[in-house]
Design an enzyme around this catalytic site. Structure first.
Site, PDB file in Angstrom:
ATOM      1  N   GLY A  50      24.480  82.146  73.712  1.00 33.00           N
ATOM      2  CA  GLY A  50      24.756  82.301  72.285  1.00 33.00           C
ATOM      3  C   GLY A  50      24.615  83.713  71.752  1.00 33.00           C
ATOM      4  N   ASP A 106      19.980  84.767  69.442  1.00 31.28           N
ATOM      5  CA  ASP A 106      20.936  84.530  68.358  1.00 31.28           C
ATOM      6  C   ASP A 106      20.267  83.922  67.130  1.00 31.28           C
ATOM      7  OD1 ASP A 106      20.433  82.113  69.649  1.00 31.28           O
ATOM      8  OD2 ASP A 106      22.537  81.607  69.975  1.00 31.28           O
ATOM      9  N   ASP A 109      15.155  78.511  65.288  1.00 30.30           N
ATOM     10  CA  ASP A 109      15.212  77.278  64.497  1.00 30.30           C
ATOM     11  C   ASP A 109      13.795  76.705  64.437  1.00 30.30           C
ATOM     12  OD1 ASP A 109      16.226  75.010  63.255  1.00 30.30           O
ATOM     13  OD2 ASP A 109      17.005  74.122  65.076  1.00 30.30           O
ATOM     14  N   ASP A 165      27.563  78.271  69.449  1.00 32.57           N
ATOM     15  CA  ASP A 165      28.469  77.161  69.720  1.00 32.57           C
ATOM     16  C   ASP A 165      27.937  75.841  69.207  1.00 32.57           C
ATOM     17  OD1 ASP A 165      26.310  76.825  71.646  1.00 32.57           O
ATOM     18  OD2 ASP A 165      27.612  75.380  72.652  1.00 32.57           O
ATOM     19  N   ARG A 171      32.479  79.635  69.841  1.00 32.66           N
ATOM     20  CA  ARG A 171      31.785  80.905  70.120  1.00 32.66           C
ATOM     21  C   ARG A 171      32.631  82.129  69.786  1.00 32.66           C
ATOM     22  NH1 ARG A 171      27.037  79.881  73.053  1.00 32.66           N
ATOM     23  NH2 ARG A 171      27.155  78.222  74.583  1.00 32.66           N
TER      24      ARG A 171
HETATM   25  P1  IMP Z   1      14.631  76.431  68.614  1.00 35.39           P
HETATM   26  O1  IMP Z   1      13.928  76.273  69.934  1.00 35.39           O
HETATM   27  O2  IMP Z   1      14.568  75.148  67.815  1.00 35.39           O
HETATM   28  O3  IMP Z   1      14.147  77.604  67.817  1.00 35.39           O
HETATM   29  O4  IMP Z   1      16.160  76.581  68.930  1.00 35.39           O
HETATM   30  C1  IMP Z   1      16.732  77.775  69.249  1.00 35.39           C
HETATM   31  C2  IMP Z   1      18.042  77.587  69.975  1.00 35.39           C
HETATM   32  O5  IMP Z   1      18.756  76.456  69.463  1.00 35.39           O
HETATM   33  C3  IMP Z   1      18.959  78.761  69.734  1.00 35.39           C
HETATM   34  O6  IMP Z   1      18.826  79.720  70.739  1.00 35.39           O
HETATM   35  C4  IMP Z   1      20.328  78.128  69.749  1.00 35.39           C
HETATM   36  O7  IMP Z   1      20.823  78.060  71.067  1.00 35.39           O
HETATM   37  C5  IMP Z   1      20.111  76.740  69.255  1.00 35.39           C
HETATM   38  N1  IMP Z   1      20.421  76.588  67.823  1.00 35.39           N
HETATM   39  C6  IMP Z   1      19.557  76.383  66.794  1.00 35.39           C
HETATM   40  N2  IMP Z   1      20.181  76.296  65.633  1.00 35.39           N
HETATM   41  C7  IMP Z   1      21.487  76.471  65.897  1.00 35.39           C
HETATM   42  C8  IMP Z   1      22.661  76.524  65.067  1.00 35.39           C
HETATM   43  O8  IMP Z   1      22.641  76.374  63.828  1.00 35.39           O
HETATM   44  N3  IMP Z   1      23.828  76.736  65.719  1.00 35.39           N
HETATM   45  C9  IMP Z   1      23.925  76.909  67.068  1.00 35.39           C
HETATM   46  N4  IMP Z   1      22.860  76.878  67.873  1.00 35.39           N
HETATM   47  C10 IMP Z   1      21.645  76.665  67.294  1.00 35.39           C
HETATM   48 MG    MG Z   2      20.522  80.308  72.217  1.00 37.09          MG
END
Ligand code: IMP
Ligand code: MG
Length: 185
Positions: A50, A106, A109, A165, A171
């Site tokens: 990403g 990228d 979350d 994506d 992407r």
């Molecule tokens: P986390 O572990 O919940 O912080 O998630 C992080 C990963 O989830 C990022 O590196 C992205 O690959 C994916 N991700 C989280 N939110 C989004 C979004 O809104 N669009 C696309 N990918 C996301």
């Molecule tokens: Mg990612």
């Protein structure tokens, strides 16, 4: 919204960040990083896939020597929400011991991915470790992790484009758009 027939723009509810907005902010991040890492042996690691578009723009805004590397960790696959654990799918090849590591991601979350990744890379004893993230969905944070450079704080929406994506699609959009909920719910 700009008319682009080859894009499935009907899958988006709107554009969150347009090309000019992204470009300006990436330039600012590059300037700040260049100042902070001046004179340091810097390794920037791109978290695939990403981050690839952001990474390629960011490194060209960094005006000091920097070694590039790449790493892939397990991600969402086809579901829109994160799973608890991460696994390394592809590891970086640089030895980072004693060097200044910048993790470039990228989006953050829940924070789970970056928290685990940072811990894993700290064990390799870099001189310092910082995180640069293009987007931050701060309201959704579950795991505590410090992000040193943030491009944009964004609302709790699923975004695609500029490398990001959903199920492998979108992407290649030049801007960052909000995916309609009906696509992933
Ligand atoms: P986390 O572990 O919940 O912080 O998630 C992080 C990963 O989830 C990022 O590196 C992205 O690959 C994916 N991700 C989280 N939110 C989004 C979004 O809104 N669009 C696309 N990918 C996301
Ligand atoms: Mg990612």
């Amino acid at each position: 919204m700009r008319e682009m027939k080859h894009y499935a723009l009907s899958d988006l509810s709107g554009i969150l960040l347009d090309e000019q907005t992204i470009k300006k902010r990436v330039h600012e991040l590059g300037e700040q990083i260049s100042r902070d890492y001046e004179g340091k042996d810097m390794v920037a690691v791109c978290i695939l896939r990403g981050c690839v578009v952001f990474f390629s723009d960011l490194i060209r805004e960094i005006k000091i020597p920097v070694t590039l590397d790449f790493m892939a960790v397990s991600s969402y696959n086809h579901s829109a929400r994160t799973s608890g654990n991460i696994a390394i799918k592809y590891d970086m090849s640089e030895d980072i011991k004693g060097r200044h590591l910048l993790i470039v991601e990228d989006i953050i979350d829940t924070g789970t991915t970056l928290m685990h990744l940072k811990k894993m890379l700290e064990a390799r004893q870099p001189a310092s470790i910082k995180i640069c993230c293009l987007m931050d969905k701060a309201e959704r944070r579950i795991s505590r992790v410090d992000v040193d450079y943030i491009g944009f704080e964004i609302p709790d929406e699923f975004v695609v484009g500029y490398g990001l994506d959903y199920a492998g699609k979108y992407r290649n959009y030049r801007e960052i758009g909000i995916l309609k909920r009906e696509i992933y719910e």
